[in-house]
Design a protein around this motif. Structure first.
Motif, short mmCIF file in Angstrom:
data_model
loop_
_atom_site.label_atom_id
_atom_site.label_comp_id
_atom_site.label_asym_id
_atom_site.label_seq_id
_atom_site.Cartn_x
_atom_site.Cartn_y
_atom_site.Cartn_z
N THR A 80 31.33 -58.52 -53.53
CA THR A 80 30.47 -58.41 -52.35
C THR A 80 31.00 -59.25 -51.19
O THR A 80 30.42 -59.23 -50.11
N PRO A 128 17.70 -61.10 -60.03
CA PRO A 128 16.81 -60.26 -60.84
C PRO A 128 15.44 -60.05 -60.18
O PRO A 128 14.81 -59.01 -60.38
N ARG A 135 18.22 -67.45 -51.73
CA ARG A 135 19.68 -67.55 -51.76
C ARG A 135 20.25 -67.04 -50.44
O ARG A 135 19.67 -66.14 -49.81
N PRO A 136 21.44 -67.56 -50.07
CA PRO A 136 22.09 -67.07 -48.83
C PRO A 136 22.88 -65.79 -49.06
O PRO A 136 23.49 -65.61 -50.12
N TYR A 137 22.88 -64.91 -48.07
CA TYR A 137 23.68 -63.67 -48.12
C TYR A 137 24.32 -63.40 -46.76
O TYR A 137 23.65 -63.47 -45.73
N ALA A 152 31.32 -58.15 -47.39
CA ALA A 152 30.19 -57.99 -46.46
C ALA A 152 30.44 -58.55 -45.06
O ALA A 152 30.27 -57.84 -44.06
N GLY A 184 20.73 -64.64 -63.40
CA GLY A 184 20.58 -65.42 -62.16
C GLY A 184 19.12 -65.67 -61.85
O GLY A 184 18.23 -64.99 -62.36
N VAL A 202 24.63 -56.83 -52.11
CA VAL A 202 24.29 -57.82 -53.13
C VAL A 202 24.65 -57.34 -54.54
O VAL A 202 24.43 -56.18 -54.89
N PRO A 256 26.31 -69.23 -63.93
CA PRO A 256 24.91 -68.91 -63.68
C PRO A 256 23.99 -69.91 -64.39
O PRO A 256 24.32 -70.39 -65.47
N PHE A 258 17.68 -65.65 -58.63
CA PHE A 258 17.11 -64.87 -57.53
C PHE A 258 17.35 -63.36 -57.65
O PHE A 258 16.44 -62.56 -57.46
N GLU A 312 35.20 -68.43 -46.99
CA GLU A 312 33.76 -68.49 -47.28
C GLU A 312 33.59 -68.33 -48.79
O GLU A 312 33.85 -67.25 -49.35
N LEU A 313 33.17 -69.39 -49.45
CA LEU A 313 32.96 -69.36 -50.92
C LEU A 313 31.53 -68.96 -51.22
O LEU A 313 30.60 -69.54 -50.68
N TYR A 314 31.37 -67.99 -52.12
CA TYR A 314 30.02 -67.54 -52.46
C TYR A 314 29.33 -68.45 -53.49
O TYR A 314 28.13 -68.40 -53.67
N TRP A 315 30.11 -69.18 -54.23
CA TRP A 315 29.51 -70.18 -55.10
C TRP A 315 30.56 -71.24 -55.37
O TRP A 315 31.76 -70.98 -55.22
N VAL A 325 23.21 -60.60 -60.47
CA VAL A 325 23.84 -61.54 -61.40
C VAL A 325 22.93 -61.67 -62.63
O VAL A 325 21.81 -62.16 -62.53
#
Ligand SMILES: Cc1cc2nc3c(=O)[nH]c(=O)nc-3n(C[C@H](O)[C@H](O)[C@H](O)COP(=O)(O)OP(=O)(O)OC[C@H]3O[C@@H](n4cnc5c(N)ncnc54)[C@H](O)[C@@H]3O)c2cc1C
Length: 273
Positions: A131, A94, A65-67, A134, A90, A84, A263, A92, A254-257, A87
């Motif tokens: 988050t 976990p 996943r991108p961060y 960041a 989710g 981070v 999920p 990734f 910038e949209l995180y999802w 989720v």
């Protein structure tokens, strides 16, 4: 709830995908952590605001996943810092929560166009939920390292005061004038025991935007807006700023999802920002 962080999702200790290592980790709460990942080879330069894609191999597949990078672009020796949220359900995060410092990972990038405009001395209004703060930390740390901090107003929304990552840093910058920043945190669940004695603003970040723009006399002539985090917040704030006369190119996002996406695992609820 489906617990995906179990033995049926093993994490490969070694993999041809791996080119990086978890170099440090600091937990803010049970579901929020600052994680540093370092390339095992030479560090790669990035522009503040950009993201890297990190992953691990599980059942023969790379889960990644991108961060957004949260650390200064001028300090890459310890690795890149990520902020981070775990989720629940989710794919990734976990897995990420099961990694110890020293575990190998895959990392790609940097990528992304959510970066600062060159030579812009207008007030930077950084608006974020969760988050999504960041990239703004990276931007301010980098500007500070370059000796060119730009005036900023940081609006940050979280459910609870203990979820306000980077609060201490921002309060310190504001109080000792290290950085010309006005820090405006808000909690969306006032009246809960976690938010007892909270002295600041209440409501979601989108609900305080109009007041803050009035209070600090922010307008399209003296400021530029950057918004990051959950898609509904971004859509609401975007519309609000367009109505206040900001041209579209002066509102960077910038949209995180993607908007409306839940999920992937079945039977899980989308966490609140
Ligand atoms: C450019 C970019 C930068 C990003 N930077 C960050 C970052 O710095 N920190 C960070 O925590 N995440 C960041 N993300 C989100 C991250 O890439 C993952 O989507 C997130 O960690 C969930 O991954 P997962 O595999 O555990 O969940 P998935 O199985 O992929 O489920 C994703 C779903 O979970 C929800 N979701 C995703 N992220 C969050 C969140 N933070 N809070 C609440 N719900 C969420 C959404 O409904 C989304 O559709 C970024 C995304 C993008 C596109």
């Amino acid at each position: 709830m489906t617990d995906l962080a179990t033995a049926d999702r093993p994490i490969a200790a070694e993999s041809t995908f791996y080119n990086a290592v978890v170099s440090r980790r600091v937990d803010l709460t049970e579901s929020l952590a600052f994680v540093w990942v370092r390339y095992t080879g030479e560090p790669v330069a990035f522009e503040p605001g950009q993201y890297l894609t990190i992953g691990v191999e599980s059942n023969g597949k790379l889960v990644q996943r991108p961060y957004s990078v949260a650390s200064s672009a001028r300090e890459t020796t310890e690795g890149y810092e990520f902020y981070v949220r775990l989720v629940t359900g989710g794919l990734f995060t976990p897995l990420l929560w099961r990694l110890d410092v020293g575990h190998d990972m895959s990392m790609k990038g940097p990528k992304g166009k959510f970066v600062l405009e060159p030579d812009d001395d207008r007030t930077h209004v950084f608006i974020s939920s969760g988050t999504g703060i960041a990239p703004f930390i990276s931007m301010m740390k980098t500007l500070l390292a370059d000796g060119t901090p730009r005036p900023a107003v940081v609006l940050h929304g979280a459910s609870y005061q203990h979820d306000l990552g980077y609060r201490e840093l921002l309060e310190e910058w504001e109080s000792d004038a290290t950085y010309p920043v006005r820090y405006v945190p808000t909690v969306s669940r006032p009246g809960t025991s976690e938010n007892e004695a909270w002295p600041g603003r209440v409501g979601r970040v989108e609900a305080i935007v109009a007041d803050v723009f009035e209070e600090y006399a922010l307008d399209p002539d003296n400021s530029i807006a950057y918004i990051c985090g959950n898609p509904d917040m971004i859509a609401t704030v975007d519309q609000l700023l367009l109505r206040r006369g900001y041209p579209a190119e002066q509102v960077k996002k910038e949209l995180y999802w993607p908007k409306g996406k839940e999920p992937r695992a079945a039977g899980v609820t989308t966490p609140q920002p």
